[in-house]
Design an enzyme around this catalytic site. Structure first.
Site, mmCIF file in Angstrom:
data_model
loop_
_atom_site.group_PDB
_atom_site.id
_atom_site.type_symbol
_atom_site.label_atom_id
_atom_site.label_comp_id
_atom_site.label_asym_id
_atom_site.label_seq_id
_atom_site.Cartn_x
_atom_site.Cartn_y
_atom_site.Cartn_z
ATOM 1 N N PHE A 10 0.432 -1.067 0.315
ATOM 2 C CA PHE A 10 0.106 -0.082 0.216
ATOM 3 C C PHE A 10 0.973 1.125 0.003
ATOM 4 C CE2 PHE A 10 -2.981 2.747 2.763
ATOM 5 C CZ PHE A 10 -3.362 3.312 2.053
ATOM 6 N N ILE A 11 1.643 2.055 0.706
ATOM 7 C CA ILE A 11 2.313 3.065 0.806
ATOM 8 C C ILE A 11 3.956 2.801 0.229
ATOM 9 C CG2 ILE A 11 3.612 4.203 2.590
ATOM 10 C CD1 ILE A 11 1.699 3.578 5.166
ATOM 11 N N ASP A 32 7.229 -9.974 -1.029
ATOM 12 C CA ASP A 32 6.736 -11.270 -1.037
ATOM 13 C C ASP A 32 5.187 -11.168 -1.831
ATOM 14 O OD1 ASP A 32 5.444 -13.432 -0.781
ATOM 15 O OD2 ASP A 32 5.646 -13.254 1.870
ATOM 16 N N SER A 79 0.812 -6.648 8.577
ATOM 17 C CA SER A 79 0.108 -4.639 8.740
ATOM 18 C C SER A 79 -0.825 -5.615 9.565
ATOM 19 C CB SER A 79 0.029 -3.631 7.762
ATOM 20 O OG SER A 79 -0.816 -4.762 6.813
ATOM 21 N N SER A 116 4.287 2.652 13.637
ATOM 22 C CA SER A 116 2.960 2.979 13.336
ATOM 23 C C SER A 116 1.708 3.598 15.301
ATOM 24 C CB SER A 116 1.827 1.698 13.852
ATOM 25 O OG SER A 116 0.957 1.455 13.804
ATOM 26 N N TYR A 140 0.848 -6.339 17.120
ATOM 27 C CA TYR A 140 1.100 -5.940 15.839
ATOM 28 C C TYR A 140 1.654 -4.405 16.793
ATOM 29 C CZ TYR A 140 1.448 -2.402 12.677
ATOM 30 O OH TYR A 140 1.999 -1.523 11.547
ATOM 31 N N LYS A 144 5.934 -2.546 16.748
ATOM 32 C CA LYS A 144 6.594 -1.850 16.257
ATOM 33 C C LYS A 144 6.918 -0.880 16.971
ATOM 34 C CE LYS A 144 5.029 -1.549 12.191
ATOM 35 N NZ LYS A 144 6.124 -1.901 10.558
ATOM 36 N N LYS A 178 -5.071 -5.365 0.461
ATOM 37 C CA LYS A 178 -5.154 -5.511 2.846
ATOM 38 C C LYS A 178 -5.985 -6.130 3.087
ATOM 39 C CE LYS A 178 -3.871 -2.125 4.705
ATOM 40 N NZ LYS A 178 -2.666 -2.364 5.813
ATOM 41 N N SER A 180 -9.622 -7.284 4.715
ATOM 42 C CA SER A 180 -10.453 -6.943 5.930
ATOM 43 C C SER A 180 -9.994 -5.192 6.919
ATOM 44 C CB SER A 180 -10.944 -7.936 7.290
ATOM 45 O OG SER A 180 -9.001 -8.723 7.641
ATOM 46 N N HIS A 187 -13.711 0.724 2.500
ATOM 47 C CA HIS A 187 -15.040 -0.671 2.714
ATOM 48 C C HIS A 187 -15.970 -0.024 2.562
ATOM 49 C CE1 HIS A 187 -12.781 -4.269 4.047
ATOM 50 N NE2 HIS A 187 -11.658 -3.991 4.288
ATOM 51 N N TYR A 278 -8.851 -1.938 20.859
ATOM 52 C CA TYR A 278 -9.725 -0.955 20.032
ATOM 53 C C TYR A 278 -9.239 0.706 20.439
ATOM 54 C CZ TYR A 278 -12.504 0.918 16.333
ATOM 55 O OH TYR A 278 -12.866 2.087 15.577
#
Length: 320
Positions: A10-11, A32, A79, A116, A140, A144, A178, A180, A187, A278
Site C-alpha cells: 500500500f504505502i 513478498d 500490518s 505506527s 502488532y 512496532k 489488504k 479486512s 470498505h 481498539y
C-alpha cells in the site's frame, strides 16, 4: 539506487510512484508476492529490479554488495493489527527491521521506516512521540514499539539518517489487497456500491454510534513526507504522520455518501473481541514534524475521500 521494501504494498507502492514523479526509476522493490494480486500496484510504475523479501534478507546477512544505495524506505512488514502470533510478528517486524537498520548504517544509507500510531494504545496518554504516551495494547503495536525503542537507543551513534514514521489511519489507492485491514473509506465505497448502506460500529464506551474518531491521512500525503525526509538527510528521529485533526467515522462515511450522491449509514453492535484492543480515538501531534521543517498541508477527510473515490471508481483516468 533506492530500495523500497513492501514496495508492492500500500504505502510502499505510493512511495515508488512518488519517486517516479521526481524523475527516479533506479529503484529496487522488495516484497513478498505470494499474494500475487499486489503486482497490480507495480503495473504503472518504473523500477530497476524486484527481489523477494526473504531472499533480500538472506543476501543482507550474507553481506552481498548492492552497490551505492542512497536510501531504504522500509515499508515491508506484517500490518495486521489482529495478528496475535507474537513470534511471527517479532521476527517479521522487529528482527527484520534491526537487520536492515544495521545494514543501512554500515552502508551509510538513509533508512526511513514505517512505525505506527498503534503504539499509543487507547490514546489516554496522548499522541506525542514520547515514551510517556506509549502503551501498545496489541501484538502488532508491540512489535512496532520495540523497534522504535531500539532506534532511539541507536540514534546517538548513527552517522546516517534514520527516521521512523508513525502512520495514523492511512487510506487511498493501492490498498485493496489488504482485505479486512483496508481502510474504512475503501470498505464504505464497496458497501455503497453493493448495498447502498455503509456499516459502522455502534456505540462503544463513551462514544455514540459512529462517533469514534481517527486521524485519517491520505496515502499520497504520507509519500510526500517520506520523499521530503529523503531530501533532508540531516533529519533523524521518530515522527507522527497524520493530519493532526481527528474526524469521526460518521464524517468519513458521509463524505463517501456525498461523493456517490446516495446511501445511508447503518450501525452494527461493537464486536466483543475488540473491546480491549481498539483505538476509539487517534490524533497525531505534528509538533515535531513541523518543527523539523515540514510545512505542506494535509488533505482533510472530505478532500482525501473525494480524491480516493475518483481513483477507486475509475472517474479520474489520469490518477495514478
Amino acid at each position: 539506487m533506492k530500495i523500497v521494501t513492501g514496495g508492492a504494498g500500500f504505502i510502499g507502492s505510493r512511495i515508488v510512484s512518488k519517486l517516479n514523479d521526481m524523475g527516479d526509476s533506479d529503484i529496487l522493490v522488495v516484497d513478498d508476492l505470494r499474494e500475487g494480486i499486489k503486482m497490480r500496484n507495480l503495473a504503472n510504475v518504473e523500477i530497476a529490479d524486484f527481489m523477494d523479501a526473504d531472499d533480500f534478507l538472506h543476501r543482507l546477512k550474507m553481506g552481498e554488495d548492492f552497490g551505492d544505495i542512497e536510501a531504504v524506505f522500509h515499508m515491508g512488514a506484517c500490518s495486521s493489527t489482529t495478528e496475535w502470533d507474537g513470534r511471527y510478528l517479532m521476527r517479521r517486524n522487529y528482527e527484520y527491521s534491526k537487520e536492515l537498520l544495521h545494514w543501512s548504517a554500515r552502508n551509510n544509507s538513509s533508512l526511513i521506516y514505517a512505525s505506527s500510531a498503534s503504539v499509543y494504545g487507547d490514546g489516554n496518554r496522548g499522541f506525542s512521540e514520547d515514551a510517556a504516551a506509549e502503551y501498545p495494547i496489541n501484538m502488532y503495536a508491540y512489535s512496532k514499539y520495540q523497534f522504535d525503542q531500539y532506534v532511539r537507543r541507536f540514534l546517538p551513534k548513527a552517522k546516517a539518517q534514520v527516521v521512523g514514521l508513525r502512520f495514523f489511519n492511512v487510506y487511498g489507492p493501492h490498498e485493496a489487497h489488504k482485505g479486512s485491514m483496508a481502510s474504512v473509506a475503501f470498505h464504505a465505497n464497496n458497501q455503497i456500491n453493493d448495498t447502498g448502506a455503509i456499516r459502522l460500529f455502534g456505540a462503544s464506551g463513551n462514544n455514540a454510534a459512529g462517533e469514534q474518531k481517527r486521524d485519517f491521512v491520505y496515502v499520497d500525503d504520507c509519500a510526500d513526507v517520506a520523499a521530503w525526509l529523503f531530501e533532508n538527510p540531516d533529519i533523524s528521529g521518530v515522527f507522527n504522520l497524520g493530519t493532526g485533526k481527528a474526524e469521526t467515522f460518521n464524517v468519513l462515511a458521509q463524505s463517501v455518501i456525498d461523493w456517490h450522491g446516495r446511501g445511508v449509514i447503518e450501525y452494527i453492535p461493537f464486536p466483543d473481541h475488540l473491546k480491549n484492543s481498539y483505538q476509539s480515538f487517534t490524533e497525531a501531534d505534528l509538533s515535531n514534524l513541523r518543527a523539523a521543517g515540514y510545512t505542506a498541508p494535509f488533505r482533510d477527510v472530505r478532500e482525501g475521500v473525494f480524491a480516493y473515490l475518483n481513483w477507486l471508481n475509475g472517474s479520474a483516468a489520469a490518477a495514478k
